[in-house]
Design a protein around this motif. Structure first.
Motif, mmCIF file in Angstrom:
data_model
loop_
_atom_site.group_PDB
_atom_site.id
_atom_site.type_symbol
_atom_site.label_atom_id
_atom_site.label_comp_id
_atom_site.label_asym_id
_atom_site.label_seq_id
_atom_site.Cartn_x
_atom_site.Cartn_y
_atom_site.Cartn_z
ATOM 1 N N UNK A 77 0.181 1.212 -2.116
ATOM 2 C CA UNK A 77 -1.112 0.898 -1.520
ATOM 3 C C UNK A 77 -0.864 0.415 -0.100
ATOM 4 N N UNK A 78 -1.524 1.048 0.867
ATOM 5 C CA UNK A 78 -1.475 0.589 2.247
ATOM 6 C C UNK A 78 -2.819 -0.038 2.557
ATOM 7 N N UNK A 79 -2.816 -1.338 2.840
ATOM 8 C CA UNK A 79 -4.049 -2.089 3.091
ATOM 9 C C UNK A 79 -4.293 -2.213 4.583
ATOM 10 N N UNK A 80 -5.563 -2.133 4.978
ATOM 11 C CA UNK A 80 -5.903 -2.222 6.398
ATOM 12 C C UNK A 80 -6.298 -3.625 6.827
ATOM 13 N N UNK A 81 -6.345 -4.559 5.891
ATOM 14 C CA UNK A 81 -6.657 -5.948 6.240
ATOM 15 C C UNK A 81 -5.836 -6.888 5.377
ATOM 16 N N UNK A 82 -5.601 -8.078 5.890
ATOM 17 C CA UNK A 82 -4.842 -9.072 5.133
ATOM 18 C C UNK A 82 -5.585 -9.482 3.863
ATOM 19 N N UNK A 131 -15.955 -9.139 3.617
ATOM 20 C CA UNK A 131 -14.776 -10.000 3.696
ATOM 21 C C UNK A 131 -13.493 -9.207 3.913
ATOM 22 N N UNK A 132 -13.436 -7.979 3.384
ATOM 23 C CA UNK A 132 -12.205 -7.198 3.444
ATOM 24 C C UNK A 132 -12.172 -6.153 4.557
ATOM 25 N N UNK A 133 -13.240 -6.039 5.328
ATOM 26 C CA UNK A 133 -13.262 -4.973 6.324
ATOM 27 C C UNK A 133 -12.486 -5.374 7.574
ATOM 28 N N UNK A 134 -12.054 -4.345 8.283
ATOM 29 C CA UNK A 134 -11.365 -4.529 9.558
ATOM 30 C C UNK A 134 -12.023 -3.568 10.549
ATOM 31 N N UNK A 135 -13.104 -3.992 11.198
ATOM 32 C CA UNK A 135 -13.874 -3.072 12.041
ATOM 33 C C UNK A 135 -13.030 -2.463 13.170
ATOM 34 N N UNK A 136 -13.047 -1.140 13.250
ATOM 35 C CA UNK A 136 -12.328 -0.443 14.316
ATOM 36 C C UNK A 136 -12.775 -0.910 15.689
ATOM 37 N N UNK A 137 -14.062 -1.250 15.789
ATOM 38 C CA UNK A 137 -14.626 -1.547 17.108
ATOM 39 C C UNK A 137 -14.095 -2.838 17.717
ATOM 40 N N UNK A 138 -13.477 -3.702 16.913
ATOM 41 C CA UNK A 138 -12.975 -4.955 17.468
ATOM 42 C C UNK A 138 -11.935 -4.700 18.564
ATOM 43 N N UNK A 139 -10.916 -3.923 18.243
ATOM 44 C CA UNK A 139 -9.876 -3.640 19.234
ATOM 45 C C UNK A 139 -10.377 -2.676 20.313
ATOM 46 N N UNK A 186 -7.477 -7.564 1.919
ATOM 47 C CA UNK A 186 -7.227 -6.549 0.893
ATOM 48 C C UNK A 186 -5.818 -6.697 0.344
ATOM 49 N N UNK A 187 -4.854 -6.894 1.227
ATOM 50 C CA UNK A 187 -3.468 -7.035 0.774
ATOM 51 C C UNK A 187 -3.326 -8.227 -0.162
ATOM 52 N N UNK A 188 -3.917 -9.349 0.216
ATOM 53 C CA UNK A 188 -3.804 -10.563 -0.596
ATOM 54 C C UNK A 188 -4.422 -10.390 -1.984
ATOM 55 N N UNK A 213 -9.037 0.930 2.638
ATOM 56 C CA UNK A 213 -9.690 0.506 3.874
ATOM 57 C C UNK A 213 -10.829 -0.482 3.645
ATOM 58 N N UNK A 214 -11.196 -0.711 2.392
ATOM 59 C CA UNK A 214 -12.314 -1.624 2.103
ATOM 60 C C UNK A 214 -12.332 -1.931 0.616
ATOM 61 N N UNK A 215 -13.137 -2.897 0.240
ATOM 62 C CA UNK A 215 -13.378 -3.195 -1.163
ATOM 63 C C UNK A 215 -14.703 -2.537 -1.534
ATOM 64 N N UNK A 216 -14.615 -1.337 -2.095
ATOM 65 C CA UNK A 216 -15.821 -0.559 -2.368
ATOM 66 C C UNK A 216 -16.656 -1.137 -3.504
ATOM 67 N N UNK A 217 -16.075 -2.007 -4.302
ATOM 68 C CA UNK A 217 -16.824 -2.560 -5.436
ATOM 69 C C UNK A 217 -17.969 -3.441 -4.988
ATOM 70 N N UNK A 218 -17.973 -3.893 -3.725
ATOM 71 C CA UNK A 218 -19.037 -4.756 -3.223
ATOM 72 C C UNK A 218 -19.911 -4.065 -2.177
#
Length: 415
Positions: free
Chosen positions: A197-202, A325-333, A204-206, A169-174
């Motif tokens: 791996x199931x990625x929640x953002x493009x 950069x890798x987050x996909x905020x739930x609040x957007x939708x 992260x997938x990339x 769901x995120x890049x925890x290293x940053x």
């Protein structure tokens, strides 16, 4: 591929994620729809950040210790069980933390994953707790491991599990406050060992797809009914505030672009800017010179739409850097589901939704807010008819029920 009820009944999910019911994460949204059809063991963990000497961390530590002393084990509810032609029909759970509940375990853990010694200790503690739960709860079922963080690489190497899924769901290293090197080591071990791996953002997938055996993209969903059919809460403290109201929902931490927020509030002094969410690693005293910016703290998820109904404009001012950069905020939708106009910083996932909202960087943000408020004041429609029609169709396809079906298909329908 649809997953049948018979197929699903053969498995038990072991899920490592945020404490069940603590806040509505994407993983909890998904499993609140899956639990009525499947057995789930939910492992409450300490998280990925090393505790610090702060009031927030002290309160959190007390919550964890109380859970260890009075564990919520054995909690399980089955509601809304249903199938259509033998295929799983994921249930809707409007009050998910009350309507459905997994079997919850609260294993004692050392509050750090920084070194190999502490990682090994936590591996033993977690493995023992999980194996004991499996023996008691689902001794005859095939366990599937799902984890939202890379803190349990040892369990990803455990041959007990039929399938091991890293729900990234995120890049925890940053993350701020995280030991980046330690987290990078843990995540690399997790990526090496996971089956999927199931990625929640493009993003992260990339960046991660080439590092795993198999990967899939599953962006966040939305509880459309919860947000689109909300009724204004007259008891909300926002009811007494002067309009227009410009609102933000969520944790107010270092990811927030305070420069854009401050400039927007000062440029539009006739508006009231409100923040609904906990303040972490920030001092609200730094905004004493912004009299039209108000902080109201966190509100229960069940009550959130009734407060957001008071907003005239929804905003998401985030710093765009490696930590976001890798987050996909739930609040957007969720914002979009309310029908309110939305202005967001140019996060990659916000840009993907640019057809339905306004994207503005730090310098553009104050003027974008001022322009939206002028449109609202003029009585002109905030959202043109054609984009709004397309938005409704888009959000229907993005429901958490649809996401849960896809989630199960990715896990059980794969090789």
């Amino acid at each position: 591929m649809q997953v049948s009820q018979h197929q699903l009944s053969q498995y038990v999910f072991v899920v490592f994620a945020d404490d069940w019911g603590r806040h509505p994460s994407s993983c909890q949204h998904l499993f609140s729809r899956i639990i009525p059809q499947a057995q789930v063991i939910w492992v409450n963990t300490i998280g990925v950040r090393t505790p610090r000497f702060s009031l927030h961390d002290f309160k959190r530590a007390m919550q964890v210790i109380r859970a260890w002393i009075r564990p919520k084990t054995g909690l399980k509810a089955r509601a809304g069980l249903g199938s259509v032609d033998g295929a799983v029909a994921t249930a809707s759970a409007p009050s998910w933390q009350e309507t459905v509940c997994p079997h919850i375990i609260n294993p004692v853990m050392w509050p750090s994953f920084r070194g190999t010694t502490s990682t090994a200790l936590n591996q033993r503690l977690l493995s023992r707790a999980v194996h004991e739960a499996l023996r008691h709860v689902a001794p005859d079922k095939h366990p599937i491991l799902v984890s939202t963080s890379p803190i349990v690489p040892g369990l990803f190497r455990d041959q007990k599990f039929t399938r091991k899924v890293y729900y990234c769901v995120d890049d925890f290293t940053h993350w701020h406050g995280i030991d980046g090197r330690a987290m990078q080591r843990l995540e690399q071990e997790t990526l090496d060992a996971c089956d999927l791996m199931i990625a929640t953002s493009t993003s992260i997938l990339d960046s991660h797809a080439s590092l795993v055996n198999a990967s899939a993209l599953l962006t966040h969903g939305v509880d459309l009914t919860h947000f689109s059919r909300a009724i204004t809460n007259p008891a909300s403290p926002l009811a007494a505030l002067p309009h227009p109201l410009v609102g933000m929902v969520g944790v107010f931490d270092r990811r927030v672009d305070v420069h854009a927020l401050r400039a927007a509030a000062l440029l539009s002094p006739q508006a009231t800017f409100v923040i609904l969410g906990p303040v972490i690693d920030r001092d609200i005293k730094e905004f004493r010179d912004v009299p039209n910016l108000r902080f109201f703290g966190a509100v229960p998820y069940a009550d959130l739409p009734g407060h957001v109904c008071h907003f005239d404009l929804c905003i998401l001012p985030y710093v765009v850097d490696e930590s976001t950069r890798n987050i996909n905020p739930l609040k957007l939708k969720e914002y979009l589901a309310t029908g309110k106009p939305v202005i967001a910083s140019p996060l990659p996932e916000a840009i993907r939704l640019a057809e339905y909202l306004t994207v503005a960087d730090t310098d553009e943000f104050p003027h974008a807010v001022a322009s939206a408020l002028a449109t609202i004041a003029s009585g002109s429609p905030a959202n043109p008819v054609q984009p709004r029609t397309g938005l409704e169709s888009f959000l229907q396809s993005e429901s958490w029920e649809a996401k849960a079906k896809r989630f199960l298909s990715d896990i059980l329908g794969g090789p």
